[in-house]
Design an enzyme around this catalytic site. Structure first.
Site, PDB file in Angstrom:
ATOM      1  N   ASP A 273      66.044  20.886  43.466  1.00 19.04           N
ATOM      2  CA  ASP A 273      64.747  21.195  44.052  1.00 19.04           C
ATOM      3  C   ASP A 273      64.926  22.334  45.066  1.00 19.04           C
ATOM      4  O   ASP A 273      66.044  22.738  45.397  1.00 19.04           O
ATOM      5  CB  ASP A 273      64.154  19.925  44.694  1.00 19.04           C
ATOM      6  CG  ASP A 273      62.644  20.000  44.828  1.00 19.04           C
ATOM      7  OD1 ASP A 273      62.000  18.960  44.960  1.00 19.04           O
ATOM      8  OD2 ASP A 273      62.112  21.132  44.777  1.00 19.04           O
TER       9      ASP A 273
HETATM   10  C1  GLC Z   1      59.003  21.907  45.697  1.00 20.10           C
HETATM   11  C2  GLC Z   1      58.819  20.517  45.121  1.00 20.10           C
HETATM   12  C3  GLC Z   1      59.051  20.427  43.634  1.00 20.10           C
HETATM   13  C4  GLC Z   1      58.673  21.740  42.970  1.00 20.10           C
HETATM   14  C5  GLC Z   1      59.613  22.808  43.486  1.00 20.10           C
HETATM   15  C6  GLC Z   1      59.244  24.191  42.916  1.00 20.10           C
HETATM   16  O1  GLC Z   1      59.664  21.820  46.928  1.00 20.10           O
HETATM   17  O2  GLC Z   1      59.577  19.479  45.726  1.00 20.10           O
HETATM   18  O3  GLC Z   1      58.261  19.342  43.131  1.00 20.10           O
HETATM   19  O4  GLC Z   1      58.799  21.629  41.557  1.00 20.10           O
HETATM   20  O5  GLC Z   1      59.659  22.872  44.901  1.00 20.10           O
HETATM   21  O6  GLC Z   1      57.999  24.574  43.393  1.00 20.10           O
END
Ligand code: GLC
Length: 723
Positions: A287
């Site tokens: 993430d």
């Molecule tokens: C964010 C979220 C995740 C998302 C990623 C890309 O922090 O936790 O759900 O897919 O970053 O945007």
């Protein structure tokens, strides 16, 4: 002779090195051969860039750390692309294809969670429909729109089991039950991916947030999650396993710390389970900045060690924080990361790009504007929304609004809203595409509209106009709820009540003495103790997307008979959290051990939902492994009913939940007619539990099995299982 031979060999060598004729560019060649060929041509730097993901576009998620990169190298493996039209993306893709040595296309990803431009109900709402097929269709539409913009990878479905409504991300998943979430996980993966990933109108899905993110302490975000191995396996992993089995090729490691080993550095979950035991046919992306965050979590001394720990645990691709780019060279030179593991990860990324047909179709095809918001997409969004509204209360059958209702007083901050109803993670959704409740009702009834108050604050100056409207009308429709930003990422709330200004408005209009229908929009279950007493009817609509208004009008008018049920328990108060249906049985029953100051029962249990029809359950029978129940629609209104099948394992070598959902089926039952619903027990699937090593355990013994509407349970049938 020798000269001729040498000349031939040289020619073959030159040809084999000629990028234009390279095997990896031959679409007819087997994917594994294309991967092998391409990998063999790559430099170390090119490999590490393929294991990195950057971001371009409108950084519309306030939680995204770090700035956008000044310039994105064209050899980058993936880019999160959050913008309309994506012109910047296509320039990057052109550079990747035309200005780099090997011409490896960039994989564009994005958070297409419940629609790309045609915004559907949030996943928690979709789960309320108990109609996974509907979600599959919605996912297909999302894929058709997103790929038209060049997105070929979505960070969805989010399949985190969540039992704490304080956690804002409960909105993004499919509720508290592993079985229900598993059905939606698989259906949504199928919807995004279709039958062939190489179809340019399909996109790869990504199971997130792997894993047990929903167990974040006290509903806060990015924190510690205390999860036993047993709970990991029986509660938090099943919905991910279902997605892997459905063919999802990627997973996203989560932010949380899993009982001392952060998910993003957790070799057991990322490699031993996901890749080795389950055979994930793809790769893991972390993430946003989750690798560098291992330093914050006290797992890594610095970014270099963070890179080492995350990569060796099983994180193939590094999202946005450049930690792999900065440190892999040194880590390999120091022997802390093996080159063969780098190659294996790069091969995983390249394989997905070949499977997606990116080398053949690197750009979106056709006219983007003609591929979004098609009438059939909007109609599906309206249908999905209508199936996602949970009718929690309907005293004196005030709904559907009877023919003699002419004048409606429409009040509340949500009544004319078109922005908040799109919910969190709305991708490219726009308020301008949405239909408000006010707009939808305006054409159907004489509507006196008075907003009354804002979502929050203490300005009561609008109350008097709202009360006057209530006095002048036949019925009051009071539309209350949450802002979109009150749920989703980094949107934890210490309480689950609406702001006092809203509940005061409800009390004020209710005092006018007319029937009150409260329409509640939220990204989480709410404490409704200040709402329910003032409402003759209460409809939980969650956040329904662009067709909210029409869907609510369909339900209020009776055009749509509500059929949704709660996918998550609604606590009576935040003090009850965590409260969920598949809890373990206490040592003492009855009133012992219960709260002294409040009922221990939730406000509304998992599976609860009213209909305009009256369904009667009867004749539960068992023949061998096949159970049947008859459901009769005793009303004059056709209606869809979901029959839930629960089991209880009376005694087993580890304690099991007091009951577990093992099957459900939704069907239309016409007025006055009966339908027979069947549940065929497969002992391995339905009676076994999983142990703390993830192995199924099927024990002999007595099981209780019954059917339920979520409100009415049939008597159970005892089923003795012998091997
Ligand atoms: C964010 C979220 C995740 C998302 C990623 C890309 O922090 O936790 O759900 O897919 O970053 O945007």
């Amino acid at each position: 002779m020798k000269k001729t031979l040498f000349a031939c060999l040289t020619l073959i060598l030159l040809l084999s090195c000629n990028e234009n004729e390279a095997l990896y560019k031959d679409p007819s060649a087997p994917v594994d051969k294309r991967v092998e060929d391409l990998l063999g041509r790559m430099t170390f730097e090119e490999k590490i860039l393929q294991l990195s993901q950057f971001f371009i576009g409108d950084n519309d998620n306030a939680n995204n750390l770090g700035g956008e990169k000044e310039s994105v190298p064209a050899e980058i493996g993936s880019v999160i692309c959050a913008s309309d039209g994506n012109a910047e993306a296509w320039d990057l893709q052109r550079r990747a294809l035309e200005e780099t040595r090997l011409g490896i296309p960039v994989l564009f990803g994005y958070d297409v969670i419940h629609g790309y431009r045609t915004i559907f109900p949030i996943p928690l709402a979709q789960a309320s429909s108990f109609n996974p097929e509907m979600s599959s269709r919605a996912a297909e539409v999302a894929s058709l729109e997103a790929t038209a913009a060049g997105v070929r990878w979505t960070f969805s479905p989010m399949v985190d089991i969540a039992r704490d409504p304080r956690w804002g991300r409960i909105a993004e998943g499919y509720g508290e039950d592993p079985y229900l979430a598993s059905q939606f996980s698989a259906a949504t993966v199928r919807g995004y991916q279709g039958d062939e990933l190489s179809d340019p109108s399909r996109m790869a899905s990504c199971l997130k947030h792997y894993v047990a993110y929903g167990a974040s302490e006290a509903g806060r975000d990015y924190v510690y999650s205390e999860v036993s191995r047993q709970t990991l396996w029986d509660t938090y992993l099943p919905s991910f396993k279902a997605g892997v089995d459905a063919g999802c090729p990627t997973a996203m490691s989560s932010f949380n710390d899993i009982s001392g080993i952060p998910s993003t550095a957790n070799h057991y979950t990322l490699t031993e389970i996901l890749k080795e035991k389950w055979g994930l046919d793809g790769f893991v992306v972390c993430d946003w900045c989750a690798v560098e965050q291992l330093v914050n979590q006290g797992m890594a001394a610095d970014r270099k060690q963070a890179a080492e720990l995350a990569f060796n645990a099983g994180v193939d691709m590094d999202m946005v924080d450049s930690v792999y780019i900065e440190n892999m060279d040194a880590l390999v030179r120091e022997g802390r990361v093996k080159m063969k593991d780098i190659d294996a990860s790069v091969a995983r990324v390249l394989e997905l790009k070949f499977r997606l047909g990116l080398f053949e179709h690197p750009y979106p095809e056709g006219d983007f504007a003609s591929k979004i918001l098609l009438p059939e997409y909007v109609a599906l969004s309206r249908e999905a929304a209508g199936e996602s509204c949970v009718l929690l209360k309907n005293d004196n059958a005030i709904l559907p609004l009877s023919g003699n209702v002419r004048k409606i007083a429409l009040v509340g901050p949500l009544a004319a809203d078109t922005y908040e109803i799109l919910g969190s993670w709305r991708a490219r959704g726009k308020a301008g595409d949405a239909v408000s409740i006010a707009k939808a009702l305006d054409g159907e009834y004489e509507v006196v509209y008075a907003q009354g108050c804002d979502f929050e604050g203490d300005d009561r100056s609008g109350f008097s106009k709202a009360v006057s409207a209530a006095r002048s009308a036949d019925v009051v429709i009071c539309c209350l709820g949450e802002k979109a930003a009150w749920s989703g990422e980094s949107a934890s709330r210490s309480d689950i009540i609406l702001p006092e200004i809203q509940t005061s408005l409800l009390a004020a209009v209710a005092a006018a003495g007319k029937p009150v229908v409260t329409v509640l929009s939220s990204g989480r279950p709410l404490d409704v103790r200040q709402i329910e007493p003032f409402s003759d009817a209460m409809l939980e609509i969650w956040q329904l997307g662009i067709q909210t208004g029409n869907a609510v009008a369909d339900i209020l008018s009776g055009r749509v008979n509500p059929s949704a049920k709660l996918p998550v328990t609604m606590p009576r108060s935040v003090g009850q959290i965590p409260v969920y249906y598949n809890r373990r049985s206490p040592a003492r029953t009855g009133d012992m051990g219960r709260y002294q100051d409040i009922s221990s029962e939730p406000a509304y249990p998992f599976g609860y939902g009213l209909s305009y029809s009256d369904f009667e359950y009867s004749d539960l029978t068992r023949e061998g492994n096949i159970l049947k129940v008859t459901v009769t629609n005793k009303s004059e209104i056709d209606g869809k009913e979901t029959v839930l099948w629960f089991i209880t394992d009376v005694a087993s070598s580890i304690t099991r939940p007091v009951k577990e959902l093992k099957h459900f089926e939704k069907r239309l039952i016409k007025a006055g007619e009966s339908e027979t619903f069947t549940f065929e027990i497969d002992p391995e699937r339905d009676l076994a539990f999983v142990d703390s090593d993830g192995n199924p355990v099927l024990e002999e013994g007595i099981f209780r099995i019954w059917a339920s509407s979520g409100i009415i349970d049939t008597p159970f049938i005892e089923y003795e299982f012998k091997k």
